[in-house]
Design an enzyme around this catalytic site. Structure first.
Site, PDB file in Angstrom:
ATOM      1  N   LYS A  62       5.629  19.716  28.664  1.00  0.00           N
ATOM      2  CA  LYS A  62       4.651  20.440  27.744  1.00  0.00           C
ATOM      3  C   LYS A  62       3.372  21.012  28.513  1.00  0.00           C
ATOM      4  CE  LYS A  62       3.520  21.831  23.553  1.00  0.00           C
ATOM      5  NZ  LYS A  62       4.239  23.118  22.824  1.00  0.00           N
ATOM      6  N   ASP A 112      14.340  11.227  25.664  1.00  0.00           N
ATOM      7  CA  ASP A 112      14.546  10.280  24.443  1.00  0.00           C
ATOM      8  C   ASP A 112      15.209  11.403  23.409  1.00  0.00           C
ATOM      9  OD1 ASP A 112      15.487   8.191  22.760  1.00  0.00           O
ATOM     10  OD2 ASP A 112      13.661   8.660  21.981  1.00  0.00           O
ATOM     11  N   ASP A 118      19.342  12.931  22.216  1.00  0.00           N
ATOM     12  CA  ASP A 118      20.034  12.814  21.029  1.00  0.00           C
ATOM     13  C   ASP A 118      20.255  14.155  20.531  1.00  0.00           C
ATOM     14  OD1 ASP A 118      19.768  10.023  20.903  1.00  0.00           O
ATOM     15  OD2 ASP A 118      19.031   9.979  18.865  1.00  0.00           O
TER      16      ASP A 118
HETATM   17  C1  IPM Z   1      17.583   5.080  23.812  1.00  0.00           C
HETATM   18  C2  IPM Z   1      16.883   4.313  22.566  1.00  0.00           C
HETATM   19  C3  IPM Z   1      16.006   3.633  23.171  1.00  0.00           C
HETATM   20  C4  IPM Z   1      14.769   4.450  23.730  1.00  0.00           C
HETATM   21  C5  IPM Z   1      15.309   2.596  22.114  1.00  0.00           C
HETATM   22  C6  IPM Z   1      16.356   1.774  21.431  1.00  0.00           C
HETATM   23  C7  IPM Z   1      14.160   1.880  22.536  1.00  0.00           C
HETATM   24  O1  IPM Z   1      16.647   5.324  21.883  1.00  0.00           O
HETATM   25  O2  IPM Z   1      18.113   4.699  24.715  1.00  0.00           O
HETATM   26  O3  IPM Z   1      17.522   6.352  23.825  1.00  0.00           O
HETATM   27  O4  IPM Z   1      13.836   4.968  23.095  1.00  0.00           O
HETATM   28  O5  IPM Z   1      14.894   4.530  25.048  1.00  0.00           O
HETATM   29 MG    MG Z   2      16.992   7.468  22.066  1.00  0.00          MG
END
Ligand code: IPM
Ligand code: MG
Length: 360
Positions: free
Chosen positions: A195, A251, A255
């Site tokens: 960013k 992170d 996802d």
């Molecule tokens: C991941 C998870 C962890 C993170 C959490 C559970 C702390 O979301 O491994 O991506 O944020 O790193």
């Molecule tokens: Mg995560």
């Protein structure tokens, strides 16, 4: 060969999926003549219940003394679990962050790959999917917002919370080097995500990544702002090879990347330090809502075990065999409920493990 493996079953579906991954590793041992000595390590809620804290020094020592660590998942339902009555530094997630830091696991590799057999599960339109996609997110894992100073204070009756995002150039350089090394063995493209139009840490990130890129003339580097990257992942996921990014962005983007494959239950991950040592875990969480029901998909953990064979133990053909067995089972139409589609054969956690083990 003989190896020492730490196993962290953890919480929720963790014990079920780690059990299946162990089944696969046992089959690998039998077939290829290796010996794995397992030691169980407590982490997260399981450790809170047994020892009062989410990570003990003993757990760190055991993990450090092994060749690699294979983990399931940690954490519970934040609304109902007593673990979340504890202060934040004593909750399950704090244990995970602490073990990452203690083992210096700064490089988190999260592949997101669209299986041909699972194209139907991909939420994107055919024309967006194109020839599919195969990317790997290289996420910095021991710096940034996760480990900066944080506090909550009250000033003149107003509550205020502070989190700090810090990176030094050495932290940026070592993760960038990992990303370029990995890209060299793939499609030779690194997309560095930041960013830089707002954050100083991102501006430094960009400079250091460019310095590193100079050592890899055969690899194409592009910079992308994180908001644009979030959009591009659903607009044209096929453009990515290696995505290099800091902890928090990684992170979130990992996802998203896993969701576009349609099956978070399929995605493995590796967290590595400077040596061959690593902690391997599925990209998904502990899914407390389905824990103990025997329906969780063990494939992400099994594929994480394959990554462990490859990266930490140098057992490439064994890793290939595990990956091929997973592919074969999918080709034959077996599915856990999360990736189930019409005309396929639905199986539970244990059956899925058995089917994969039989094909090794
Ligand atoms: C991941 C998870 C962890 C993170 C959490 C559970 C702390 O979301 O491994 O991506 O944020 O790193
Ligand atoms: Mg995560």
């Amino acid at each position: 060969m003989e190896y020492k493996i730490s196993l962290i079953p953890g919480d929720g579906i963790g014990p079920e999926i780690v059990g299946e991954a162990k089944k696969i590793l046992d089959k690998v041992c039998e077939k290829y003549g290796h010996k794995f000595n397992y030691e169980e390590v407590l982490l997260g809620g399981a450790s809170i219940d047994a020892c009062g804290v989410p990570l003990t020094q003993e757990a760190i020592d055991t993990a450090k003394s092994s060749d690699a660590v294979l983990m399931g998942s940690i954490g519970g339902d934040a609304k109902t679990s007593p673990w979340y009555q504890l202060e934040p530094s004593k909750r399950p997630e704090a244990g995970l962050l602490a073990i990452r830091k203690a083992l210096n696991l700064f490089a988190n590799l999260r592949p997101a790959y669209l299986y041909n057999e699972l194209k139907g599960a991909c939420p994107l339109k055919e024309e967006v999917i194109g020839d599919g996609f195969d990317m790997i997110i290289v996420r910095e894992l021991t710096g940034g917002l996760y480990f900066g100073e944080r506090k909550t204070v009250e000033e003149n009756g107003v509550r205020k919370a502070i989190d700090t995002l810090t990176y030094d150039e050495n932290e940026i350089r070592r993760i960038a080097v990992k990303a370029f090394e990995i890209a060299g063995k793939r499609k030779k493209k690194v997309t560095s995500v930041d960013k830089a139009n707002v954050l100083d840490s991102s501006r430094l990130w960009r400079k250091v990544v460019e310095d590193v890129a100079a050592d890899y003339p055969d690899i194409t580097l592009e910079h992308m702002l994180v908001d644009n990257c979030a959009m591009q992942l659903v607009h044209n996921p096929g453009q990515f090879d290696v995505i290099l990014t800091e902890n928090m962005f990684g992170d979130i983007l990992s996802d998203e990347a896993s969701m576009v494959t349609g099956s978070i239950g399929m995605l493995s991950s590796a967290s590595l330090n400077e040596t061959k040592f690593g902690l391997y875990e599925p990209s998904h969480g502990s899914a407390p809502d389905i824990a103990g029901k025997g329906i969780a998909n063990p494939i992400a953990t099994i594929l994480s075990a394959a990554m462990m064979l490859r990266f930490s133990l140098d057992l490439d053909k064994e890793a290939d065999a595990v990956e091929a067995a997973v592919q074969q089972v999918l080709k034959e139409g077996y599915r856990t409920v999360d990736i189930m589609s019409e005309g396929m054969k639905q199986v539970g956690t244990k059956e899925m493990g058995d089917l994969i083990a039989e094909r090794i």
